[in-house]
Scaffold this motif. Sequence first.
Motif, short mmCIF file in Angstrom:
data_model
loop_
_atom_site.label_atom_id
_atom_site.label_comp_id
_atom_site.label_asym_id
_atom_site.label_seq_id
_atom_site.Cartn_x
_atom_site.Cartn_y
_atom_site.Cartn_z
N GLN A 11 0.88 -1.07 0.03
CA GLN A 11 0.00 -0.07 -0.03
C GLN A 11 0.86 1.23 -0.11
O GLN A 11 1.96 1.24 0.68
CB GLN A 11 -0.96 0.06 1.15
CG GLN A 11 -1.79 -1.22 1.34
CD GLN A 11 -2.76 -1.13 2.47
OE1 GLN A 11 -2.57 -0.49 3.46
NE2 GLN A 11 -3.88 -1.82 2.20
N SER A 13 0.82 5.76 -1.14
CA SER A 13 -0.09 7.00 -1.21
C SER A 13 0.61 8.00 -1.97
O SER A 13 1.93 8.06 -1.94
CB SER A 13 -0.66 7.72 0.02
OG SER A 13 0.31 8.11 0.75
N CYS A 14 0.25 9.08 -2.31
CA CYS A 14 0.89 10.21 -2.77
C CYS A 14 1.30 10.93 -1.33
O CYS A 14 1.13 10.34 -0.26
CB CYS A 14 -0.14 11.27 -3.49
SG CYS A 14 -1.42 11.81 -2.51
N GLY A 17 -1.71 12.03 0.74
CA GLY A 17 -2.66 10.85 1.22
C GLY A 17 -4.05 10.86 0.47
O GLY A 17 -4.91 10.02 0.89
N VAL A 19 -4.56 10.29 -2.62
CA VAL A 19 -4.51 9.21 -3.63
C VAL A 19 -3.89 8.03 -2.93
O VAL A 19 -2.66 8.26 -2.82
CB VAL A 19 -3.95 9.70 -5.11
CG1 VAL A 19 -4.13 8.67 -5.79
CG2 VAL A 19 -4.56 10.88 -5.49
N ARG A 20 -4.60 6.98 -2.85
CA ARG A 20 -3.77 5.64 -2.25
C ARG A 20 -3.88 4.68 -3.28
O ARG A 20 -5.09 4.32 -3.93
CB ARG A 20 -4.50 5.47 -0.77
CG ARG A 20 -4.57 6.31 0.03
CD ARG A 20 -5.50 6.41 1.32
NE ARG A 20 -7.13 6.16 0.95
CZ ARG A 20 -7.62 7.14 0.42
NH1 ARG A 20 -7.14 8.46 0.41
NH2 ARG A 20 -8.90 7.07 0.20
N THR A 22 -2.99 0.31 -3.84
CA THR A 22 -2.64 -0.94 -3.48
C THR A 22 -2.40 -2.10 -4.56
O THR A 22 -3.28 -2.13 -5.25
CB THR A 22 -4.08 -1.57 -2.56
OG1 THR A 22 -4.16 -0.60 -1.46
CG2 THR A 22 -3.63 -2.81 -2.00
N GLN A 56 -7.65 4.40 -4.78
CA GLN A 56 -8.71 5.14 -4.17
C GLN A 56 -8.34 6.80 -4.28
O GLN A 56 -7.07 7.04 -4.13
CB GLN A 56 -8.63 4.98 -2.43
CG GLN A 56 -9.02 3.38 -2.20
CD GLN A 56 -8.76 3.03 -0.84
OE1 GLN A 56 -7.83 3.15 -0.18
NE2 GLN A 56 -10.14 2.87 -0.19
N CYS A 77 -1.80 13.65 -8.16
CA CYS A 77 -2.54 14.35 -6.93
C CYS A 77 -2.82 15.83 -7.42
O CYS A 77 -1.89 16.39 -7.71
CB CYS A 77 -2.06 13.96 -5.71
SG CYS A 77 -3.09 14.68 -4.28
N THR A 84 1.35 9.74 -9.62
CA THR A 84 0.84 8.32 -8.97
C THR A 84 0.78 7.20 -9.77
O THR A 84 1.37 6.22 -9.40
CB THR A 84 -0.42 8.40 -8.33
OG1 THR A 84 -1.61 8.77 -9.25
CG2 THR A 84 -0.58 9.67 -6.89
N ASN A 103 5.98 5.82 -4.47
CA ASN A 103 4.97 6.08 -3.57
C ASN A 103 4.60 5.14 -2.57
O ASN A 103 3.76 5.30 -1.65
CB ASN A 103 3.60 6.37 -4.37
CG ASN A 103 3.45 7.54 -5.25
OD1 ASN A 103 3.93 8.75 -4.65
ND2 ASN A 103 3.28 7.72 -6.40
#
Length: 127
Positions: A11, A13-14, A17, A19-20, A22, A56, A77, A84, A103
């Motif tokens: 997991q 993220s940017c 956070g 943009v996440r 997995t 996400q 982002c 991302t 990321n």
Amino acid sequence: MSQQQPSLSLQGSCHCGAVRLTLPAAPEKATSCNCSLCRRSGAIFGYYEFGTVAVQGHPENTEEYVWGDRSLKNVRCKTCGIVTHWEPIDSKPGARHGVNLRNFDPRLLESVAVRRFDGADTWTFLD
């Protein structure tokens, strides 16, 4: 071929956070490209079948940039500006997308073979 360590998180993220991501699995290899876009962003991309990476916060927290042959959307982002991933404009079966491995926990990138690609000139791998 590298093995993923059990404690390694898939997991990421940017920076902010919003943009996440997995990953379904650790990539076996990644690409560092020197094209005009990749060299400026510093991204190192791992590749996956389109739709297999959970993203996400996209599209509500992202902006897209399309250029060149207009086959890819480069995604970042819209709050912190971090790249991302990229995804195909035409998502045909078998299409792939690239995820910026910077990321994620740095140990993920350390566990992957990174190939250097000359996207600026020859469109060949340099290794």
